[in-house]
Design a protein around this motif. Structure first.
Motif, PDB file in Angstrom:
ATOM      1  N   GLU A  20       0.828  -1.213   0.000  1.00  0.00           N
ATOM      2  CA  GLU A  20       0.000   0.000   0.000  1.00  0.00           C
ATOM      3  C   GLU A  20       0.856   1.254   0.000  1.00  0.00           C
ATOM      4  OE1 GLU A  20      -2.732  -0.179   3.236  1.00  0.00           O
ATOM      5  OE2 GLU A  20      -3.870  -1.834   2.368  1.00  0.00           O
ATOM      6  N   GLY A  21       1.956   1.239   0.740  1.00  0.00           N
ATOM      7  CA  GLY A  21       2.859   2.391   0.762  1.00  0.00           C
ATOM      8  C   GLY A  21       3.483   2.640  -0.600  1.00  0.00           C
ATOM      9  N   ALA A  22       3.905   1.577  -1.269  1.00  0.00           N
ATOM     10  CA  ALA A  22       4.488   1.717  -2.605  1.00  0.00           C
ATOM     11  C   ALA A  22       3.451   2.228  -3.595  1.00  0.00           C
ATOM     12  CB  ALA A  22       5.050   0.381  -3.064  1.00  0.00           C
ATOM     13  N   GLU A  23       2.234   1.745  -3.481  1.00  0.00           N
ATOM     14  CA  GLU A  23       1.161   2.193  -4.369  1.00  0.00           C
ATOM     15  C   GLU A  23       0.842   3.669  -4.143  1.00  0.00           C
ATOM     16  OE1 GLU A  23      -3.487   1.141  -4.775  1.00  0.00           O
ATOM     17  OE2 GLU A  23      -2.113  -0.581  -4.825  1.00  0.00           O
ATOM     18  N   ALA A  24       0.835   4.093  -2.908  1.00  0.00           N
ATOM     19  CA  ALA A  24       0.548   5.499  -2.592  1.00  0.00           C
ATOM     20  C   ALA A  24       1.643   6.413  -3.132  1.00  0.00           C
ATOM     21  CB  ALA A  24       0.401   5.677  -1.085  1.00  0.00           C
ATOM     22  N   ARG A  25       2.875   5.973  -3.114  1.00  0.00           N
ATOM     23  CA  ARG A  25       3.982   6.786  -3.636  1.00  0.00           C
ATOM     24  C   ARG A  25       3.906   6.922  -5.152  1.00  0.00           C
ATOM     25  NH1 ARG A  25       6.530   4.032   0.507  1.00  0.00           N
ATOM     26  NH2 ARG A  25       7.275   2.390  -0.874  1.00  0.00           N
TER      27      ARG A  25
END
Length: 94
Positions: A20-25
């Motif tokens: 989720e963090g990678a997707e948000a970035r």
């Protein structure tokens, strides 16, 4: 057996949080609104001030509006922010 299941769950949670963090970035940030109308406190919450979208003096009671609504709000007598001067940017001088 329960310890292994708990560890597997923790590993899954960690992997999901990283995904989720990678997707948000990767998602681009939403552009700021062009104009904001600040509303007062209390019943009816009337408009009290108009700001440009990048004004530093906005508060949590601001709602984004389009150019036409910002001009109309100023024409109705709502105060322009003294810092960002949206009335000047919109071509409406006091």
């Amino acid at each position: 057996m329960q310890v292994k299941g708990l560890q597997r769950t923790r590993d899954w949670i960690t992997a999901e949080e990283q995904r989720e963090g990678a997707e948000a970035r990767r998602r681009p940030a939403a552009p700021p609104p062009e104009w904001l109308v600040e509303h007062g406190i209390g019943t009816g919450r009337p408009a009290v001030r108009v700001h440009s979208g990048d004004c530093w003096d906005t508060r949590s009671r601001c709602k984004p509006v389009d150019r036409k609504a910002a001009r109309r709000t100023l024409a109705e007598g709502v105060q322009a922010c003294p810092h960002c001067r949206p009335d000047t940017a919109l071509g409406l001088l006091e």
